[in-house]
Design an enzyme around this catalytic site. Structure first.
Site, PDB file in Angstrom:
ATOM      1  N   TYR A 124      56.686 -32.163 -48.776  1.00 19.22           N
ATOM      2  CA  TYR A 124      57.988 -32.727 -48.453  1.00 19.22           C
ATOM      3  C   TYR A 124      58.320 -32.425 -47.005  1.00 19.22           C
ATOM      4  CZ  TYR A 124      59.071 -33.382 -53.439  1.00 19.22           C
ATOM      5  OH  TYR A 124      59.089 -33.775 -54.737  1.00 19.22           O
ATOM      6  N   LYS A 179      62.487  -1.691 -67.829  1.00 16.91           N
ATOM      7  CA  LYS A 179      63.478  -2.756 -67.641  1.00 16.91           C
ATOM      8  C   LYS A 179      62.805  -3.992 -67.032  1.00 16.91           C
ATOM      9  CE  LYS A 179      64.758  -0.901 -63.106  1.00 16.91           C
ATOM     10  NZ  LYS A 179      65.687   0.041 -62.432  1.00 16.91           N
TER      11      LYS A 179
HETATM   12  C1  LIG Z   1      65.031   1.296 -62.224  1.00 13.70           C
HETATM   13  C2  LIG Z   1      65.566   2.647 -62.431  1.00 13.70           C
HETATM   14  C3  LIG Z   1      64.694   3.740 -62.466  1.00 13.70           C
HETATM   15  C4  LIG Z   1      63.207   3.634 -62.179  1.00 13.70           C
HETATM   16  O1  LIG Z   1      63.005   3.548 -60.817  1.00 13.70           O
HETATM   17  P1  LIG Z   1      61.533   3.422 -60.185  1.00 13.70           P
HETATM   18  O2  LIG Z   1      61.760   3.658 -58.760  1.00 13.70           O
HETATM   19  O3  LIG Z   1      61.053   2.054 -60.495  1.00 13.70           O
HETATM   20  O4  LIG Z   1      60.700   4.460 -60.822  1.00 13.70           O
HETATM   21  C5  LIG Z   1      65.228   4.972 -62.760  1.00 13.70           C
HETATM   22  N1  LIG Z   1      66.543   5.119 -63.010  1.00 13.70           N
HETATM   23  C6  LIG Z   1      67.413   4.093 -62.965  1.00 13.70           C
HETATM   24  C7  LIG Z   1      68.855   4.329 -63.256  1.00 13.70           C
HETATM   25  C8  LIG Z   1      66.952   2.824 -62.671  1.00 13.70           C
HETATM   26  O5  LIG Z   1      67.805   1.800 -62.626  1.00 13.70           O
END
Ligand SMILES: *Cc1c(COP(=O)(O)O)cnc(C)c1O
Length: 397
Positions: free
Chosen positions: A266, A39
């Site tokens: 700034y 993701k």
């Molecule tokens: C992001 C996510 C993961 C992966 O988690 P990590 O800690 O990055 O390995 C697994 N399951 C769900 C539902 C997630 O949203």
């Protein structure tokens, strides 16, 4: 390496990604499937390229948060299973998901009703995973709801209940709560089995759960952070030999010598304490530099820690101020970071030239997607393409 338009890029080490995959696989039992979570643009590494690298090294199951992320992978020719974690709420999108053979999450009765309604127009085999909420408070069915719903799903002619999963809230720091969530998950699974419903792929482990609770690996583990070369936040035995594939780089586009007492940025936000050279780097907060995830503190202690960090930054305590690595030397960023630029203080007399490379500590999940990713293997960059939005690729990825 050939020049990148804009003088900023992110190098992604293909060998490091492969290394992390091997490391993770070494801790997996035969019966447990790896579900690679890619993701958010594969945590900044480029979703399509990361998927290709992983696929070519044996991964055949991916997961993303949203349908658009899954469709991007399909469009790039990724044919493996792709689980979408979030509900798909629009009829046309659900149809698209089905026709693209996306694995769909059912997290509420409404999700199921929409899928049931849409599914009759299809002859596809539709893979679904049920999502249970056992204590994160995000999406998911209760155990009772899951029992009722599966009775309806099981009679459906071409919806296949392939998986069931849940997600842990506090795996790194709270074993008691994690075990409680796990027990609740398993209880529902056993009740389903007693009702004659056996779901093949049961999964509840993210990276933190994977490391700390081997008995929770079940039939699949959903890993993102570890594949991206990092340990999750919290205390973990560093048992896996992980390599960070990610390095944000840029080049100096201007160098000038300024006198002690000169103002920088700034609001004149910094005043030089000595004669120095000031380099301009073409990277600013719109690229992700100096950004932090600014959530409400998780508790009073967490708030004190955040406040202490801001104070140490204010007083320019070296370890807490932003540094970039220029020719192997850590140089402090001075003044407020601009939208697309930053100023770097380099000790006077130190040899620095326009065009010199710098490494920047831009958090991978906050680095702008528009920045070119350059994929390297054995230290060599792949072919360059000048089309906007096209990344460099390595031939034998
Ligand atoms: C992001 C996510 C993961 C992966 O988690 P990590 O800690 O990055 O390995 C697994 N399951 C769900 C539902 C997630 O949203």
């Amino acid at each position: 390496m050939e020049r990148v338009l804009g003088d900023k890029w992110i190098e992604i080490d293909v060998d490091a990604i492969k290394n992390n995959l091997v490391a993770v696989n070494s801790q997996l039992e035969e019966k447990t499937r790896l579900i690679a979570v890619i993701k958010a643009n594969a945590y900044g590494h480029g979703a399509v390229e990361t998927a290709r690298i992983l696929y070519q090294n044996g991964v055949d199951f991916f997961a993303v948060s949203y349908l658009y992320e899954a469709l991007e992978l399909r469009k790039a020719g990724i044919r493996s299973a792709i689980l979408v974690f979030s509900p798909i709420i629009h009829e046309d999108e659900l149809k698209e998901a089905i026709s693209q053979h996306i694995t769909i999450t059912i997290a509420s009765y409404a999700d199921w009703k929409l899928l049931e309604y849409v599914s009759y127009g299809f002859n596809n085999y539709i893979r679904v995973h049920l999502k249970l909420d056992t204590g994160l408070g995000r999406f998911g069915l209760t155990g009772e709801e899951a029992l009722a719903l599966t009775q309806e799903i099981k009679d459906h002619p071409h919806v296949h209940l392939e998986g069931i999963y849940t997600h842990m809230a506090e795996a790194a720091s709270n074993p008691a709560y994690t075990e409680k969530q796990f027990a609740s998950f398993m209880k529902t699974i056993h009740r389903l089995e007693d009702a004659g419903i056996k779901i093949p792929v049961k999964h509840c482990a993210n990276s933190a759960v994977f490391l700390k609770y081997p008995h929770m690996h079940l039939d699949g583990v959903r890993l993102g952070t570890l594949l991206s070369g990092q340990y999750p936040a919290g205390k973990f035995d560093q048992v896996l030999d992980l390599k960070d594939p990610y390095c944000f780089k840029s080049r100096v586009i201007s160098v000038r010598s300024l006198k002690k007492g000169s103002y920088l940025g700034y609001y004149r936000s910094y005043r030089l304490r000595q004669d120095a050279q000031i380099a301009v780097i073409p990277v600013g907060f719109s690229d992700g530099l100096a950004l932090e995830v600014a959530n409400k503190p998780a508790g009073f202690w967490d708030m004190l820690k955040s406040m202490a960090k801001i104070m140490l930054m204010y007083f320019n305590v070296p370890r807490f101020s932003l540094h970039l690595i220029l020719n192997g030397v850590a140089c402090p960023v001075r003044g407020k970071v601009f939208m697309q630029m930053a100023l770097l203080e380099i000790p006077s007399g130190y040899d620095v030239n326009i065009g010199d490379e710098v490494e920047l500590p831009v958090r991978k999940t906050l680095a702008s997607r528009s920045i070119t990713r350059v994929y390297t293997q054995r230290g060599k960059a792949g072919k360059i393409s000048c089309q906007e939005g096209t990344n460099y690729t390595v031939d034998e990825m």
